[in-house]
Motif scaffolding. Structure first.
Motif, PDB file in Angstrom:
ATOM      1  N   ARG A  46       0.823  -1.221   0.000  1.00 14.56           N
ATOM      2  CA  ARG A  46       0.000   0.000   0.000  1.00 14.56           C
ATOM      3  C   ARG A  46       0.850   1.261   0.000  1.00 14.56           C
ATOM      4  O   ARG A  46       0.471   2.273  -0.576  1.00 14.56           O
ATOM      5  CB  ARG A  46      -0.955  -0.030   1.180  1.00 14.56           C
ATOM      6  N   GLN A  47       2.009   1.221   0.644  1.00 15.73           N
ATOM      7  CA  GLN A  47       2.913   2.372   0.669  1.00 15.73           C
ATOM      8  C   GLN A  47       3.435   2.721  -0.720  1.00 15.73           C
ATOM      9  O   GLN A  47       3.805   3.867  -0.970  1.00 15.73           O
ATOM     10  CB  GLN A  47       4.096   2.129   1.600  1.00 15.73           C
ATOM     11  N   ARG A  49       1.755   2.936  -3.359  1.00 18.93           N
ATOM     12  CA  ARG A  49       0.733   3.761  -4.020  1.00 18.93           C
ATOM     13  C   ARG A  49       0.652   3.519  -5.537  1.00 18.93           C
ATOM     14  O   ARG A  49       0.552   4.458  -6.325  1.00 18.93           O
ATOM     15  CB  ARG A  49       0.955   5.235  -3.743  1.00 18.93           C
TER      16      ARG A  49
END
Length: 158
Positions: A46-47, A49
């Motif tokens: 998720r980091q 993006r």
């Protein structure tokens, strides 16, 4: 060979402990072990993006015998775009090949339906273990051919 470079991140070193974990998880089929790293791996993904997250697929034979894809098993709640599929019926698993044999492996993947959604997007390829990088480079090559603007990769271990 490729006109682009693949930026990669691995969360862990593929040491003896990780090798034992992967053996138990993948080859002994202990699907419950997916939970050990799922939260951390999912957070790292998720980091990044990425607009599109593409897991490395397993062969049909592997799915039939193992019953799960070890990559997607490690992901908890990540929206995936499964636009790659194995096109080979190769019997020898990557884990049973030498470094030289892995590096000589021809393109094992083909694009599938969701590949149309890649045009102009930042794509994150996800795998469990990065050994030679050949699998991820083959996959990235197809994603670029499908119009991806940028392809990066992440694995649990390297």
């Amino acid at each position: 060979m490729y006109s682009w470079k693949l930026t990669h991140q691995a969360l862990y070193c593929y040491n003896t402990a990780m090798k034992e974990f992967m053996h138990q998880y993948k080859f002994a089929g202990d699907y419950r072990l997916r939970a050990v790293f799922a939260a951390e791996f999912t957070a790292a993904i998720r980091q990044k993006r990425a607009e599109v997250v593409v897991p490395i697929p397993v062969t049909q034979a592997t799915m039939a015998t193992r019953g799960f894809n070890q990559v997607t098993g490690l992901l908890d709640g990540v929206k995936l775009t499964p636009c790659l599929q194995h096109r080979t019926l190769e019997k020898t698993a990557q884990s049973h090949k030498s470094r030289r044999e892995r590096l000589q492996t021809p393109q094992p993947f083909a694009l599938s339906g969701p590949a149309a959604d890649l045009a102009g997007k930042r794509v994150l390829l996800v795998d469990d273990v990065y050994t030679t990088g050949r699998t991820l480079y083959h996959a990235a090559d197809l994603l670029y051919q499908a119009g991806a603007a940028n392809v990066i990769s992440i694995s649990l271990a390297r």
